[in-house]
Design an enzyme around this catalytic site. Structure first.
Site, mmCIF file in Angstrom:
data_model
loop_
_atom_site.group_PDB
_atom_site.id
_atom_site.type_symbol
_atom_site.label_atom_id
_atom_site.label_comp_id
_atom_site.label_asym_id
_atom_site.label_seq_id
_atom_site.Cartn_x
_atom_site.Cartn_y
_atom_site.Cartn_z
ATOM 1 N N LYS A 68 3.581 1.222 -5.051
ATOM 2 C CA LYS A 68 4.220 0.600 -5.829
ATOM 3 C C LYS A 68 3.502 0.436 -7.243
ATOM 4 O O LYS A 68 4.257 0.732 -8.484
ATOM 5 C CB LYS A 68 4.944 -0.682 -5.467
ATOM 6 C CG LYS A 68 5.576 -0.892 -4.143
ATOM 7 C CD LYS A 68 6.049 -1.991 -3.810
ATOM 8 C CE LYS A 68 4.749 -2.927 -3.446
ATOM 9 N NZ LYS A 68 4.096 -2.443 -2.064
ATOM 10 N N THR A 69 2.309 -0.156 -7.202
ATOM 11 C CA THR A 69 1.614 -0.296 -8.447
ATOM 12 C C THR A 69 1.211 0.944 -9.195
ATOM 13 O O THR A 69 1.288 1.102 -10.466
ATOM 14 C CB THR A 69 0.383 -1.229 -8.157
ATOM 15 O OG1 THR A 69 0.794 -2.358 -7.563
ATOM 16 C CG2 THR A 69 -0.271 -1.689 -9.491
ATOM 17 N N ASP B 70 0.872 -1.239 -0.140
ATOM 18 C CA ASP B 70 -0.049 -0.024 -0.120
ATOM 19 C C ASP B 70 0.829 1.296 -0.144
ATOM 20 O O ASP B 70 0.162 2.394 0.080
ATOM 21 C CB ASP B 70 -1.126 0.124 1.152
ATOM 22 C CG ASP B 70 -2.236 -0.905 0.940
ATOM 23 O OD1 ASP B 70 -2.356 -1.093 -0.180
ATOM 24 O OD2 ASP B 70 -2.881 -0.988 1.924
ATOM 25 N N HIS C 63 4.176 -9.604 -0.612
ATOM 26 C CA HIS C 63 5.142 -9.452 0.305
ATOM 27 C C HIS C 63 5.767 -10.957 -0.197
ATOM 28 O O HIS C 63 7.257 -11.120 -0.346
ATOM 29 C CB HIS C 63 5.227 -9.513 1.529
ATOM 30 C CG HIS C 63 6.618 -9.759 2.274
ATOM 31 N ND1 HIS C 63 7.909 -9.003 1.972
ATOM 32 C CD2 HIS C 63 7.019 -10.644 3.144
ATOM 33 C CE1 HIS C 63 8.711 -9.419 3.090
ATOM 34 N NE2 HIS C 63 8.325 -10.320 3.397
HETATM 35 P P1 GDP Z 1 1.031 -1.277 -3.574
HETATM 36 O O1 GDP Z 1 0.402 -2.030 -2.661
HETATM 37 O O2 GDP Z 1 2.529 -0.704 -2.921
HETATM 38 O O3 GDP Z 1 1.309 -1.614 -4.788
HETATM 39 O O4 GDP Z 1 0.223 0.287 -3.249
HETATM 40 P P2 GDP Z 1 -1.022 0.710 -4.475
HETATM 41 O O5 GDP Z 1 -0.294 1.462 -5.792
HETATM 42 O O6 GDP Z 1 -1.816 -0.407 -4.592
HETATM 43 O O7 GDP Z 1 -1.668 1.982 -3.607
HETATM 44 C C1 GDP Z 1 -2.068 1.657 -2.315
HETATM 45 C C2 GDP Z 1 -3.155 2.866 -1.993
HETATM 46 O O8 GDP Z 1 -2.167 4.000 -1.929
HETATM 47 C C3 GDP Z 1 -3.829 3.024 -3.101
HETATM 48 O O9 GDP Z 1 -5.333 3.439 -2.582
HETATM 49 C C4 GDP Z 1 -3.468 4.318 -4.018
HETATM 50 O O10 GDP Z 1 -4.705 5.087 -4.649
HETATM 51 C C5 GDP Z 1 -2.804 5.356 -2.939
HETATM 52 N N1 GDP Z 1 -1.627 5.825 -3.526
HETATM 53 C C6 GDP Z 1 -0.687 5.367 -4.197
HETATM 54 N N2 GDP Z 1 0.201 6.403 -4.564
HETATM 55 C C7 GDP Z 1 -0.207 7.448 -3.869
HETATM 56 C C8 GDP Z 1 0.135 8.947 -3.854
HETATM 57 O O11 GDP Z 1 1.266 9.181 -4.506
HETATM 58 N N3 GDP Z 1 -0.560 9.701 -3.180
HETATM 59 C C9 GDP Z 1 -1.698 9.426 -2.311
HETATM 60 N N4 GDP Z 1 -2.407 10.416 -1.717
HETATM 61 N N5 GDP Z 1 -2.001 8.072 -2.484
HETATM 62 C C10 GDP Z 1 -1.664 7.229 -3.249
HETATM 63 MG MG MG Z 2 0.851 -3.433 -5.767
#
Ligand code: GDP
Ligand code: MG
Length: 389
Positions: free
Chosen positions: A24-25, A21, A84
């Site tokens: 990354k994606t 979260d 993970h």
């Molecule tokens: P991952 O699990 O690392 O791949 O994370 P995701 O890309 O799925 O993002 C997790 C959550 O964080 C989602 O609800 C995204 O919309 C939010 N998010 C991701 N990048 C940003 C950002 O730059 N700013 C904000 N405010 N939220 C973000």
């Molecule tokens: Mg992801």
């Protein structure tokens, strides 16, 4: 017909790492969007990355999304992994083959357990260059708080043997860049510039005999069996004879593709699909190795330096001792093996020891090759082959 792949720029493999979260994606999608707008690549939306096709191979689910893009100076294959467990599997087995990594840390949350675990994994598997994306910077109105997170990340990197003081740390917002906000679009460009300049072109062993660890096997109706993976060393051309180690068969490469584009020659570092003449779908599987005929002799016994993960790093709470029989993840293979721990006979979590291993089946081995030790679905150790018996 499809457009052929034209090698105009050096190719590198990178990927996003970091706690769930932290974005990354979203960042991966944002990178493809920013570059697509510059005319170099195709935008890959979040949903296409996050729902990469799952591959159930020999009981382990492999879930890894590859996207490709180009900056002014380089061509990148970029991997994003959803969970993970996928990092542990793909990084330690070398399936991810990262030449460098973007460590994504939420500026709002700071370092979390998987942030630290991925840094540890990266160090263990020899990812020498990390660029930090302090993501979600759009949501942090207190600059001093972000400064603190930055310090914390630099510290973590230093603790793991990285140049924490000089690693590029770029404040970005993947989400706002995806939405087209110019300020945050510029932040993604700054991040890519940092990757272009900070991650060096790795040494590729182009003159060595061809070797590719099989990641995946597919059937193309009417054409035959295809194996995919990253070329570890050497080059391969259409018409070359190859040997599939573990399947004890020889074949000829009749087709070569990278990211859906046909190519004449694949070389070390490329992510490719090889079409193999006259090979049945079930004769090959993940974990086998395709190589130049006669260039490698598979073995079962080796000595290694092994680091036994501490409980804090997700490892065991109790020591391991001679007779221990875990799974060894070597390249893309998953093989059971017996471990002998020398005179002391035991190793506690957190210790590094010299061990002798006898695997349940032969695999290509060589000094310097990294591997992971897993038990009950979690990583309990990481090691490097020191000698092959
Ligand atoms: P991952 O699990 O690392 O791949 O994370 P995701 O890309 O799925 O993002 C997790 C959550 O964080 C989602 O609800 C995204 O919309 C939010 N998010 C991701 N990048 C940003 C950002 O730059 N700013 C904000 N405010 N939220 C973000
Ligand atoms: Mg992801």
């Amino acid at each position: 017909s499809k457009t052929a792949y034209v090698r105009t720029k050096p190719h590198l493999n990178i990927g996003t790492m970091g706690h769930v979260d932290h974005g990354k994606t979203t960042l991966t999608a944002a990178i493809t969007k920013v570059l697509a707008e510059r005319g170099s690549g195709t935008f890959v939306p979040f949903d296409r990355i996050d729902r990469a096709p799952e591959e159930a191979a020999r009981g382990i689910t492999i879930n890894i999304a590859h996207v490709e893009y180009e900056t002014d100076t380089r061509h990148y294959a970029h991997v994003d992994m959803p969970g993970h467990a996928d990092y542990v599997k793909n990084m330690v087995t070398g399936a991810a083959q990262l030449d460098g990594a973007i460590l994504v840390v939420s500026a709002l949350d700071g370092i979390m357990p998987q942030t630290a675990e991925h840094v540890l994994l990266a160090r263990q598997v020899g990812v020498d260059h990390i660029v930090v994306a302090l993501n979600k910077a759009d949501g942090a109105d207190d600059e001093e708080l972000i400064d603190l997170v930055e310090l914390e990340v630099r510290d973590l990197l230093t603790q793991h043997g990285y140049a924490g003081d000089s690693v590029p740390v770029v404040r970005v917002s993947g989400l706002r860049a995806l939405e087209g906000d110019p300020r945050w679009t510029a932040s993604i460009e700054a991040l890519l510039d940092a990757v272009d300049t900070y991650v060096p072109m790795p040494e590729r062993y182009l003159d060595a005999p061809f070797l590719l660890p099989v990641e995946n096997v597919l059937t193309i109706t009417g054409r035959g069996t295809v194996v995919t993976g990253a070329v570890e060393r050497g080059t391969v051309r259409i018409g070359d004879r190859v040997e599939v180690l573990g399947a004890e068969l020889e074949s000829v490469v009749t087709g070569l593709e990278t990211f859906g584009k046909p190519m004449e020659e694949a070389q070390a570092g490329d992510n490719v699909a090889l079409l193999l003449r006259g090979v049945a779908r079930d004769a090959v599987r993940r974990g086998l190795v395709v190589a130049a005929p006669g260039s490698v002799v598979p073995r079962r016994r080796f000595s290694a330096q092994v680091y036994v993960l501490s409980a804090r790093e997700g490892g065991r709470t109790t020591p391991v001792s001679t007779g221990y029989r875990p799974q060894f993840y070597i390249r893309t293979a998953d093989v059971v093996g017996d471990m002998h721990l020398g005179e002391a006979g035991v190793a506690r979590p957190g210790e590094t020891v010299t061990v002798n291993v006898e695997l349940g089946r032969e695999v290509p081995l060589e000094p310097g090759l990294g591997f992971a030790i897993r038990e009950g679905g979690r990583t309990v150790g990481a090691g490097t082959v020191t000698a092959v018996v």
